[in-house]
Design an enzyme around this catalytic site. Structure first.
Site, PDB file in Angstrom:
ATOM      1  N   LEU A  25       0.808  -1.217   0.000  1.00 17.38           N
ATOM      2  CA  LEU A  25       0.000   0.000   0.000  1.00 17.38           C
ATOM      3  C   LEU A  25       0.840   1.265   0.000  1.00 17.38           C
ATOM      4  CD1 LEU A  25      -2.833  -0.897   2.553  1.00 17.38           C
ATOM      5  CD2 LEU A  25      -2.979  -0.859   0.053  1.00 17.38           C
ATOM      6  N   GLY A  26       1.984   1.234   0.644  1.00 16.31           N
ATOM      7  CA  GLY A  26       2.812   2.428   0.715  1.00 16.31           C
ATOM      8  C   GLY A  26       3.879   2.278   1.783  1.00 16.31           C
ATOM      9  N   ASP A  40       2.752  15.569  14.760  1.00 13.28           N
ATOM     10  CA  ASP A  40       3.151  15.289  13.384  1.00 13.28           C
ATOM     11  C   ASP A  40       1.950  15.360  12.458  1.00 13.28           C
ATOM     12  OD1 ASP A  40       4.990  14.729  11.396  1.00 13.28           O
ATOM     13  OD2 ASP A  40       4.809  12.560  11.602  1.00 13.28           O
ATOM     14  N   GLY A  63       6.095   4.737   4.896  1.00 16.51           N
ATOM     15  CA  GLY A  63       6.324   5.983   5.609  1.00 16.51           C
ATOM     16  C   GLY A  63       7.530   5.888   6.515  1.00 16.51           C
ATOM     17  N   GLY A  64       7.625   6.821   7.467  1.00 18.20           N
ATOM     18  CA  GLY A  64       8.757   6.830   8.379  1.00 18.20           C
ATOM     19  C   GLY A  64       8.820   5.598   9.256  1.00 18.20           C
ATOM     20  N   PHE A  65       7.651   5.018   9.561  1.00 21.28           N
ATOM     21  CA  PHE A  65       7.608   3.838  10.430  1.00 21.28           C
ATOM     22  C   PHE A  65       8.038   2.596   9.667  1.00 21.28           C
ATOM     23  CE2 PHE A  65       5.625   0.242  12.531  1.00 21.28           C
ATOM     24  CZ  PHE A  65       5.819   0.512  13.870  1.00 21.28           C
ATOM     25  N   GLY A  66       7.547   2.458   8.446  1.00 19.92           N
ATOM     26  CA  GLY A  66       7.868   1.283   7.648  1.00 19.92           C
ATOM     27  C   GLY A  66       6.866   1.063   6.545  1.00 19.92           C
ATOM     28  N   LYS A  98       1.011  -2.537   9.233  1.00 16.42           N
ATOM     29  CA  LYS A  98       2.200  -1.689   9.164  1.00 16.42           C
ATOM     30  C   LYS A  98       3.358  -2.383   9.875  1.00 16.42           C
ATOM     31  CE  LYS A  98       2.143   2.440  11.213  1.00 16.42           C
ATOM     32  NZ  LYS A  98       1.905   3.890  11.411  1.00 16.42           N
ATOM     33  N   VAL A 153       3.581  -0.568   4.584  1.00 16.17           N
ATOM     34  CA  VAL A 153       2.197  -0.909   4.914  1.00 16.17           C
ATOM     35  C   VAL A 153       1.655  -1.864   3.851  1.00 16.17           C
ATOM     36  CG1 VAL A 153      -0.104  -0.027   5.440  1.00 16.17           C
ATOM     37  CG2 VAL A 153       1.913   1.377   5.941  1.00 16.17           C
TER      38      VAL A 153
END
Length: 465
Positions: A85-86, A209, A88-91, A114, A93
């Site tokens: 799906l995409g 954030d 981000g900063g966390f990891g 995620k 998804v």
């Protein structure tokens, strides 16, 4: 009685060697969390560990499921690329599907999984913040955390699936129609309600954030806040602020937070003002592809926000004028207030919600009328004509000439013929009728059967009568 603090490792089940917590310690946790929400500030000192079940049960109002890594591999088809799906900063998804057979009391549903990137910028603290905040906070405009997984070094979070992804993708996508004005205001209202809820908690929460990519949208464009990895508990008692390491995303952070590290709920209000400005202008907070003076959205727009005569320079041109002028004026002034350099001059999020709701209620949005162009003078229009129009247009002589012309141009031999074809094309176009009718005029002339008009003979008989 002073509240006891939980250790860091006690709320990361399976990540440390299990040790038995004293019975008195567990009773103190249960007594504490039955009265108020567990917060990150309660987790600081090292001490005895508790199990995953103890973590889930100690979170006030939590119904979190504790997933195994095998279960999450199953529902995501082993984290298949087709379910990506995409990121981000966390990891990363992934999309997953929970069926009725996975476990009892868990309904079949589509989810987003995620996975923490072990080499990324976030880690234990951000994973823990997600579990603690979203495990206890429930609101229509906060994304629903279904459960989590923590096995060895693996950290995963399972959320409800949001059909339309995030606001950033919807607002700045290139090859599709722009978000309508009222849809943008609806999204702003939902996000504002989510922030207002966090700020009005008994223990206020500073989101820290807030940005377009952290606002998720369901199928009806209802906004829900996600990604609480950087969230912190707000000041309590006589404290006016909390001090935290400067973190976040360029272009969204409040200036006083950047310069001093002091966080208040008004820091979130500033970030909301940036996103509201993105919704109004259709431009990113920071866009390095734009001219130098326009790269920073706030710095570029701020001088024009109080001048209503410059409204057309601010509002997203992709809206093509289809927005409430009065509503746009109010939205621009609201963004100006949220972006004030002085935190005390910014409105509360509850005030922001009320202002946006008045904008949503305005009905002065222009309506684009239907326009019909008659292909030839004196010729009736039928449903067949409308359906065949594209094919006829492609078979016209000047279109054939254009195809031949393009082939010859590629061979470097057709420049003169190109000019002759261009002149012929202009004559062909000029010979056509450019009569333009509004939908009202068409209905007056053709009756209610707009696409199946009366024949010429019928029209003539009616005229004679």
């Amino acid at each position: 009685m002073a509240l006891k603090r939980l250790p860091w490792d006690c709320v990361i089940p399976g990540c440390f060697k299990a040790r038995t917590a004293p019975a008195q310690y567990k009773r103190d946790i249960s007594k504490q969390t039955s009265l108020q929400r567990l917060s990150l500030s309660d987790v600081s000192n090292h001490g005895s560990a508790i199990s995953a079940n103890d973590l889930s049960s100690s979170l006030v109002g939590s119904n979190l499921h504790i997933f195994t890594l095998v279960e999450l591999e199953t529902i995501t088809h082993n984290f298949s690329k087709s379910n990506y799906l995409g990121e981000g900063g966390f990891g990363v998804v992934y999309k997953g599907m929970i069926d009725d057979n996975l476990r009892p009391k868990l309904k079949a549903q589509v989810v987003a999984v995620k996975m923490l990137d072990l080499d990324g910028t976030q880690g234990h603290r951000e994973w823990l913040a997600e579990v603690i905040f979203l495990g206890q906070l429930r609101h229509p405009h906060l994304v629903n955390l279904i459960g989590y997984c923590c096995e060895d070094v693996h950290r995963l979070l399972v959320y409800q699936y949001m059909e339309r992804g995030n606001l950033e993708d919807q607002l700045f996508r290139r090859y599709s129609s722009a978000l309508p004005w009222l849809t943008r205001i609806k999204i702003a209202i939902g996000a504002a309600k989510g922030l207002a809820f966090l700020h009005e908690e008994e223990k206020p929460v500073i989101y820290r954030d807030f940005k377009a990519s952290n606002v998720l949208l369901d199928s009806e464009y209802n906004a829900k806040l996600s990604d609480f990895g950087l969230a912190v508990d707000g000041p309590q008692g006589d404290n006016t602020h909390v001090t935290a390491r400067v973190m976040g995303t360029q272009g969204y952070a409040a200036p006083e937070y950047i310069s001093t590290g002091h966080l208040t709920i008004m820091s979130d209000v500033y970030s909301f003002g940036v996103v509201l400005l993105e919704l109004i202008t259709g431009q990113r907070a920071v866009d390095k592809s734009r001219p130098t003076r326009e790269k920073d959205l706030v710095n570029w727009a701020r001088p024009m926000l109080k001048d209503t005569h410059k409204l057309d320079k601010i509002v997203d041109p992709r809206l093509e004028g289809l927005y409430s002028t009065e509503g746009a004026k109010k939205a621009v002034l609201l963004a100006h207030q949220c972006l004030s350099h002085n935190p005390k001059c910014r409105p509360s999020m509850q005030t922001v919600v009320k202002t946006l709701e008045t904008i949503m209620g305005l009905d002065d949005i222009p309506v684009r009328s239907f326009v019909y162009i008659d292909p030839e003078p004196g010729k009736d229009v039928s449903a067949d004509d409308c359906e065949d129009a594209p094919d006829k247009d492609q078979n016209e002589p000047w279109n054939e000439n254009r195809v031949e012309e393009e082939a010859e141009i590629k061979n470097g031999k057709g420049r003169r013929r190109q000019k002759r074809a261009h002149k012929h094309r202009r004559r062909a176009r000029a010979s056509r009728s450019r009569s333009v009718f509004s939908d009202t005029a068409l209905y007056s002339a053709l009756g209610t059967s707009l696409y199946s008009p009366k024949s010429k003979n019928e029209s003539k008989e009616n005229t004679e009568e």
